[in-house]
Design an enzyme around this catalytic site. Structure first.
Site, PDB file in Angstrom:
ATOM      1  N   THR A 184      -1.167  -7.097 -11.518  1.00  0.00           N
ATOM      2  CA  THR A 184      -0.766  -7.874 -10.344  1.00  0.00           C
ATOM      3  C   THR A 184      -1.861  -7.722  -9.304  1.00  0.00           C
ATOM      4  O   THR A 184      -2.526  -6.685  -9.243  1.00  0.00           O
ATOM      5  CB  THR A 184       0.539  -7.337  -9.741  1.00  0.00           C
ATOM      6  OG1 THR A 184       0.329  -5.970  -9.396  1.00  0.00           O
ATOM      7  CG2 THR A 184       1.688  -7.424 -10.717  1.00  0.00           C
ATOM      8  N   GLU A 329       5.044 -10.442 -13.309  1.00  0.00           N
ATOM      9  CA  GLU A 329       6.089  -9.634 -13.947  1.00  0.00           C
ATOM     10  C   GLU A 329       7.090 -10.467 -14.735  1.00  0.00           C
ATOM     11  O   GLU A 329       7.911  -9.925 -15.468  1.00  0.00           O
ATOM     12  CB  GLU A 329       6.850  -8.825 -12.877  1.00  0.00           C
ATOM     13  CG  GLU A 329       6.077  -7.672 -12.288  1.00  0.00           C
ATOM     14  CD  GLU A 329       5.213  -8.059 -11.087  1.00  0.00           C
ATOM     15  OE1 GLU A 329       4.891  -9.255 -10.949  1.00  0.00           O
ATOM     16  OE2 GLU A 329       4.872  -7.162 -10.306  1.00  0.00           O
ATOM     17  N   LYS A 437      11.113 -11.380  11.861  1.00  0.00           N
ATOM     18  CA  LYS A 437      12.382 -10.879  12.385  1.00  0.00           C
ATOM     19  C   LYS A 437      12.363 -10.954  13.908  1.00  0.00           C
ATOM     20  O   LYS A 437      11.754 -10.138  14.575  1.00  0.00           O
ATOM     21  CB  LYS A 437      12.627  -9.457  11.901  1.00  0.00           C
ATOM     22  CG  LYS A 437      12.859  -9.456  10.399  1.00  0.00           C
ATOM     23  CD  LYS A 437      13.174  -8.101   9.843  1.00  0.00           C
ATOM     24  CE  LYS A 437      13.468  -8.266   8.347  1.00  0.00           C
ATOM     25  NZ  LYS A 437      13.110  -7.138   7.557  1.00  0.00           N
ATOM     26  N   TRP A 442      16.492 -13.598  11.089  1.00  0.00           N
ATOM     27  CA  TRP A 442      15.362 -13.895  10.210  1.00  0.00           C
ATOM     28  C   TRP A 442      14.890 -15.338  10.394  1.00  0.00           C
ATOM     29  O   TRP A 442      15.690 -16.261  10.429  1.00  0.00           O
ATOM     30  CB  TRP A 442      15.752 -13.705   8.739  1.00  0.00           C
ATOM     31  CG  TRP A 442      15.954 -12.274   8.343  1.00  0.00           C
ATOM     32  CD1 TRP A 442      16.063 -11.195   9.170  1.00  0.00           C
ATOM     33  CD2 TRP A 442      16.075 -11.770   7.010  1.00  0.00           C
ATOM     34  NE1 TRP A 442      16.238 -10.053   8.439  1.00  0.00           N
ATOM     35  CE2 TRP A 442      16.251 -10.376   7.110  1.00  0.00           C
ATOM     36  CE3 TRP A 442      16.049 -12.361   5.745  1.00  0.00           C
ATOM     37  CZ2 TRP A 442      16.405  -9.567   5.985  1.00  0.00           C
ATOM     38  CZ3 TRP A 442      16.199 -11.558   4.629  1.00  0.00           C
ATOM     39  CH2 TRP A 442      16.372 -10.164   4.758  1.00  0.00           C
TER      40      TRP A 442
HETATM   41  P1  AMP Z   1       1.766 -13.355  -8.877  1.00  0.00           P
HETATM   42  O1  AMP Z   1       2.364 -12.209  -9.589  1.00  0.00           O
HETATM   43  O2  AMP Z   1       0.374 -13.095  -8.382  1.00  0.00           O
HETATM   44  O3  AMP Z   1       1.841 -14.596  -9.683  1.00  0.00           O
HETATM   45  O4  AMP Z   1       2.615 -13.608  -7.552  1.00  0.00           O
HETATM   46  C1  AMP Z   1       3.994 -13.835  -7.603  1.00  0.00           C
HETATM   47  C2  AMP Z   1       4.516 -14.235  -6.249  1.00  0.00           C
HETATM   48  O5  AMP Z   1       4.001 -15.512  -5.856  1.00  0.00           O
HETATM   49  C3  AMP Z   1       6.001 -14.418  -6.193  1.00  0.00           C
HETATM   50  O6  AMP Z   1       6.685 -13.194  -6.087  1.00  0.00           O
HETATM   51  C4  AMP Z   1       6.166 -15.300  -4.957  1.00  0.00           C
HETATM   52  O7  AMP Z   1       6.098 -14.541  -3.765  1.00  0.00           O
HETATM   53  C5  AMP Z   1       4.950 -16.173  -5.024  1.00  0.00           C
HETATM   54  N1  AMP Z   1       5.295 -17.470  -5.610  1.00  0.00           N
HETATM   55  C6  AMP Z   1       5.126 -17.867  -6.873  1.00  0.00           C
HETATM   56  N2  AMP Z   1       5.520 -19.144  -7.027  1.00  0.00           N
HETATM   57  C7  AMP Z   1       5.987 -19.565  -5.830  1.00  0.00           C
HETATM   58  C8  AMP Z   1       6.550 -20.781  -5.335  1.00  0.00           C
HETATM   59  N3  AMP Z   1       6.684 -21.863  -6.083  1.00  0.00           N
HETATM   60  N4  AMP Z   1       6.922 -20.824  -4.043  1.00  0.00           N
HETATM   61  C9  AMP Z   1       6.771 -19.748  -3.242  1.00  0.00           C
HETATM   62  N5  AMP Z   1       6.240 -18.588  -3.641  1.00  0.00           N
HETATM   63  C10 AMP Z   1       5.855 -18.484  -4.917  1.00  0.00           C
END
Ligand code: AMP
Length: 539
Positions: A184, A329, A437, A442
């Site tokens: 990640t 994940e 916040k 929120w």
């Molecule tokens: P990653 O593991 O780098 O792919 O990041 C995952 C994170 O990207 C998620 O937990 C979200 O916070 C964000 N994310 C992924 N897809 C979306 C989406 N369509 N809209 C908003 N946030 C997203």
């Protein structure tokens, strides 16, 4: 009593075997670093993957060993996907946009044994090579070793392959065997490794190909702009050969002009990427009065799809946006936004409101939202809480960790905040740490960003909570102006017409550009650093 059906393991090698047998001449088209476009079919890719498996065996790679890649989307990277996992080793895709120190940390943590990289990363690897204690072989993905190279024992991919036989019997592994590893990007703390299995990868590939998720088939020409080092190109590198789709791999140039040329030349019907990439493409297309001849669907995920982007694709290009949510994940697809039968025939505004949500889960994934004490919240589309996920392709434990990443019932806390409506559609309202916040209430930064990006003078927007003596935090909007001009009062009045009064940001700051992470997300921690010393009006 057991069923009496065949018990064949779900293996990644079976995907490429199937593609070679049944879609042997379906093309994989790659824009190469060397310049020309390379094209061949799944049959040839399979042959070369078997040669590569022999070559890696000759280098001493054994089952379970990590073979790392630092590479853009291209056919050699595709071959590595199938050869490494197919032979029972673990493909570790590293994001080359990370800082060198992060790359070193990740490669050391993974104990990578072989590192394969695109020639453009030679200077980076030369700098890192002495620090990578576990790496025994460096392989440059090229015809020959560049003469200038200072890496001892560096070998060229094509020379390895030329010396290797194409006969290789893929081992019949246990389907739970580790297949690939992806870290990640972690904006805080060290990156964490997600170790996918053959089984999770195959089930995910089935899941994302469904018509109600990414909807890919043998009738498609698929362009994953999302990199193969970011959650396995959202699984498309497996789903495309699984269904026999043409696969178009864009290489390193992801600017609007390069993408548009490729999309048109290769008859791309469906593409997938993060909003920042589409921003570049749409700007280029609008400035030059261009259109898309075949592209009818585009998958947008990784960050929220701004409404203005969905409308531009729909109204100017008759291209349907498939909004999707997921994370490393979750392999990564968690939800995809397609309509249900009950939505058909509804008016455009109602349908648009549904399509802007991140969508619903396919079979294999489940979601829920909970309050701070872990109590499940109702699915009313209004209450928001911490998003939890579990399923057939969701993480159990990070690589090298000594305890599970899930609770006793298998739920993984995503770190996202969301609503779920009565039809099961998810709407991400924030990352837990980005929620603003104000006076104990929120405010969704994502909602404000989306609204701001619908203002004609705004190209990109980020909303962050900024310290306030009375309210703890108040929303501060940071924007990039579309053509260098921004009427701040006009923008705030535009927002005031659409949100509760206390949601309207206290100020607007204009920057030339916004910082993004290595995977194209707004980097709000960096933005806060950039604005250090700023004070809200009246404080
Ligand atoms: P990653 O593991 O780098 O792919 O990041 C995952 C994170 O990207 C998620 O937990 C979200 O916070 C964000 N994310 C992924 N897809 C979306 C989406 N369509 N809209 C908003 N946030 C997203």
């Amino acid at each position: 009593m057991f069923g009496l059906m065949q018990d064949r393991p779900l293996l990644i090698s079976s995907i490429i075997e199937h593609a070679a047998r049944h879609h042997g001449d379906s093309e994989i088209v790659s824009r190469t670093l060397e310049g020309p476009v390379h094209r061949y079919g799944y049959r040839d890719a399979h042959r070369r993957a078997r040669q590569l498996a022999n070559a890696l065996t000759a280098l001493g790679v054994q089952q379970g060993d990590r073979v790392a890649t630092l590479a853009w989307n291209g056919y050699r990277h595709f071959e590595l996907y199938f050869a490494v996992s197919g032979m029972g080793a673990v493909l570790h895709t590293i994001n080359p946009r990370l800082f060198p120190e992060q790359i070193r940390w990740i490669a050391e943590h993974a104990q990578d044994r072989v590192l394969c990289f695109d020639a453009c990363f030679l200077p980076l690897i030369e700098q890192l090579a002495p620090l990578l204690t576990s790496v025994q072989h460096f392989v440059v993905l090229a015809d020959a070793v560049p003469e200038s190279s200072k890496i001892k024992g560096l070998v060229a991919y094509e020379i390895l392959l030329a010396a290797a036989d194409s006969g290789f019997d893929w081992p019949q592994l246990d389907e739970r065997t580790a297949a690939s590893l992806c870290y990640t990007s972690g904006t805080t703390g060290n990156p964490k490794g997600v170790l996918y299995s053959h089984r999770s990868t195959l089930l995910h590939a089935y899941g994302i190909a469904l018509p109600d998720t990414l909807n890919v088939s043998a009738r498609d020409s698929v362009l994953p702009v999302v990199p193969m080092f970011h959650a396995n190109a959202w699984g498309l590198a497996y789903a495309a050969p699984m269904v026999g789709a043409k696969l178009v791999l864009p290489g390193k140039d992801l600017d609007g002009a390069s993408l548009h040329t490729l999309i048109e030349a290769e008859g791309v019907t469906v593409s997938a990427g993060v909003p920042t990439v589409w921003l570049g493409l749409l700007t280029h297309v609008a400035r030059n009065g261009l259109s898309f001849s075949h592209m009818r669907r585009t998958v947008i995920g990784g960050a929220a799809c701004p409404p203005a982007m969905l409308r531009e694709f729909r109204d100017r290009h008759q291209c349907e946006v498939l909004h999707a949510w997921g994370m490393t994940e979750t392999s990564p697809l968690g939800t995809g936004c397609t309509l249900k039968f009950k939505h058909l025939g509804l008016d455009q505004d109602t349908i648009e409101a549904v399509r802007l949500k991140q969508g619903r889960v396919p079979f294999g994934v489940d979601i829920k939202i909970v309050d701070d004490d872990g109590n499940e919240l109702p699915w009313d589309g209004v209450r928001y809480g911490h998003l939890m996920v579990r399923g057939l392709w969701v993480i159990q434990r990070y690589f090298g960790a000594d305890q599970d990443a899930v609770d006793a019932d298998g739920w993984f806390a995503t770190g996202d905040v969301a609503t779920i409506d009565a039809d099961g559609y998810l709407r991400i309202t924030d990352r837990s740490k980005d929620v603003i916040k104000s006076g104990g209430e929120w405010i969704s930064s994502v909602d404000l960003e989306n609204l701001a990006m619908a203002y004609p003078q705004v190209r990109e927007a980020a909303c962050i909570g900024w310290p306030h003596p009375k309210w703890d935090e108040r929303p501060l909007l940071v924007v990039v102006a579309r053509d260098g001009e921004l009427d701040k009062a006009g923008l705030l009045a535009f927002l005031a017409g659409q949100v509760a009064k206390w949601w309207v940001p206290d100020d607007v700051v204009v920057l030339d550009e916004l910082p993004h992470t290595a995977t194209g997300k707004l980097q709000k921690t960096r933005l806060r650093e950039l604005l250090a010393g700023y004070r809200l009006p009246g404080t």
